[in-house]
Design a protein around this motif. Structure first.
Motif, PDB file in Angstrom:
ATOM      1  N   ILE A   1     -15.243   8.956  85.742  1.00  0.00           N
ATOM      2  CA  ILE A   1     -16.286   9.551  84.903  1.00  0.00           C
ATOM      3  C   ILE A   1     -16.097   9.073  83.467  1.00  0.00           C
ATOM      4  N   ALA A   2     -17.167   8.573  82.888  1.00  0.00           N
ATOM      5  CA  ALA A   2     -17.108   8.114  81.497  1.00  0.00           C
ATOM      6  C   ALA A   2     -17.135   9.313  80.549  1.00  0.00           C
ATOM      7  N   CYS A   3     -16.477   9.187  79.414  1.00  0.00           N
ATOM      8  CA  CYS A   3     -16.474  10.236  78.390  1.00  0.00           C
ATOM      9  C   CYS A   3     -17.223   9.743  77.159  1.00  0.00           C
ATOM     10  N   ALA A   4     -18.005  10.624  76.557  1.00  0.00           N
ATOM     11  CA  ALA A   4     -18.745  10.283  75.350  1.00  0.00           C
ATOM     12  C   ALA A   4     -18.600  11.411  74.342  1.00  0.00           C
ATOM     13  N   VAL A   5     -18.010  11.106  73.192  1.00  0.00           N
ATOM     14  CA  VAL A   5     -17.892  12.091  72.119  1.00  0.00           C
ATOM     15  C   VAL A   5     -19.179  12.053  71.307  1.00  0.00           C
ATOM     16  N   VAL A   6     -19.814  13.206  71.172  1.00  0.00           N
ATOM     17  CA  VAL A   6     -21.123  13.302  70.543  1.00  0.00           C
ATOM     18  C   VAL A   6     -20.977  13.685  69.074  1.00  0.00           C
ATOM     19  N   ASP A   7     -21.603  12.922  68.201  1.00  0.00           N
ATOM     20  CA  ASP A   7     -21.665  13.253  66.772  1.00  0.00           C
ATOM     21  C   ASP A   7     -22.945  14.043  66.540  1.00  0.00           C
ATOM     22  N   TYR A   8     -22.781  15.368  66.487  1.00  0.00           N
ATOM     23  CA  TYR A   8     -23.953  16.245  66.402  1.00  0.00           C
ATOM     24  C   TYR A   8     -24.764  15.999  65.129  1.00  0.00           C
ATOM     25  N   ASP A   9     -24.089  15.825  64.000  1.00  0.00           N
ATOM     26  CA  ASP A   9     -24.794  15.595  62.740  1.00  0.00           C
ATOM     27  C   ASP A   9     -25.590  14.295  62.780  1.00  0.00           C
ATOM     28  N   ALA A  10     -25.014  13.264  63.392  1.00  0.00           N
ATOM     29  CA  ALA A  10     -25.736  11.996  63.505  1.00  0.00           C
ATOM     30  C   ALA A  10     -26.960  12.145  64.395  1.00  0.00           C
ATOM     31  N   LEU A  11     -26.824  12.920  65.474  1.00  0.00           N
ATOM     32  CA  LEU A  11     -27.970  13.150  66.360  1.00  0.00           C
ATOM     33  C   LEU A  11     -29.082  13.885  65.628  1.00  0.00           C
TER      34      LEU A  11
END
Length: 228
Positions: A207-217
């Motif tokens: 399973i791939a992991c992706a750290v999400v940058d909420y402010d960038a989104l």
């Protein structure tokens, strides 16, 4: 909820013993049956409490002092409260609580990632939000650039439980020939923060992991492009 302000003494007996000498305190009896004893300090934590399920019996001692006895049917624990003076006693129906709404919770992350799935992996496109399975909905069902189905599970904090949840989804999804025509369904575990143990488990399961940058989104979310 019933809230009582009273001068009281509190004694807890069972797996441990604790004593609170006579003082003015706030007693809370919640709809779920729990009983909590609060002071005017000590942050948000109660000084003592009894978790549900429990039963509260009200009576008086031989000296005429109001006595509450709180017992738990699953244990031998007892919370005994002597109230020498009741300053306030009120009850309020709080109704059904909608729950805590935080900035950047999973629902909002899901909405933003549904609009910008390629931020998780280049070429990723959205098929559907809340894709149904027999054990619950997958947050996002997507396709990669080669047409392979990709299930995305979104959490604020990525922990082992979230990886286990996505693993169960993938086991079911990979039984569906409509989803596996271009290859086995892949998984992406997305979160603002992913714990090291969760990352190791996800990697071990492919399973791939992706750290999400909420402010960038949120910066990509342009309200001027909306109809409403």
């Amino acid at each position: 909820m019933r809230i009582v302000v009273a001068k009281c003494q509190v004694d807890y007996a069972g797996r441990l013993t604790a004593h609170l000498p006579m003082a003015t305190r706030v007693l809370m009896i919640k709809a779920d049956g729990s009983v909590l004893v609060h002071s005017d300090g000590g942050s948000y934590k109660p000084l003592n409490w009894m978790s549900p399920p429990c039963t509260l019996r009200e009576g008086t001692t031989e000296d005429g002092v109001v006595e509450w006895t709180v017992t738990n049917p699953k244990t031998d624990d007892t919370l005994r409260i002597l109230l020498t003076e009741i300053l306030s006693d009120s009850s309020h129906d709080l109704g059904v609580d909608p729950g805590l709404q935080k900035d950047g919770v999973e629902k909002h992350l899901q909405e933003l990632l549904a609009e910008h799935p390629a931020t998780l992996s280049p070429g990723l496109t959205l098929v559907r939000r809340e894709f149904p399975t027999a054990i619950g909905p997958v947050d996002l069902m997507c396709r990669d650039g080669e047409g392979v189905s990709v299930a995305v599970e979104i959490k604020r904090r990525g922990e082992i439980d979230g990886v286990e949840q996505l693993t169960r989804y993938l086991e079911l999804l990979n039984r569906d020939p409509l989803l596996t025509g271009n290859g086995a369904v892949k998984g992406i575990f997305a979160a603002q923060e992913i714990k090291p143990q969760a990352r190791v488990l996800a990697t071990d399961r492919g399973i791939a992991c992706a750290v999400v940058d909420y402010d960038a989104l949120r910066g990509l979310d342009d309200p001027s492009h909306r109809l409403f």
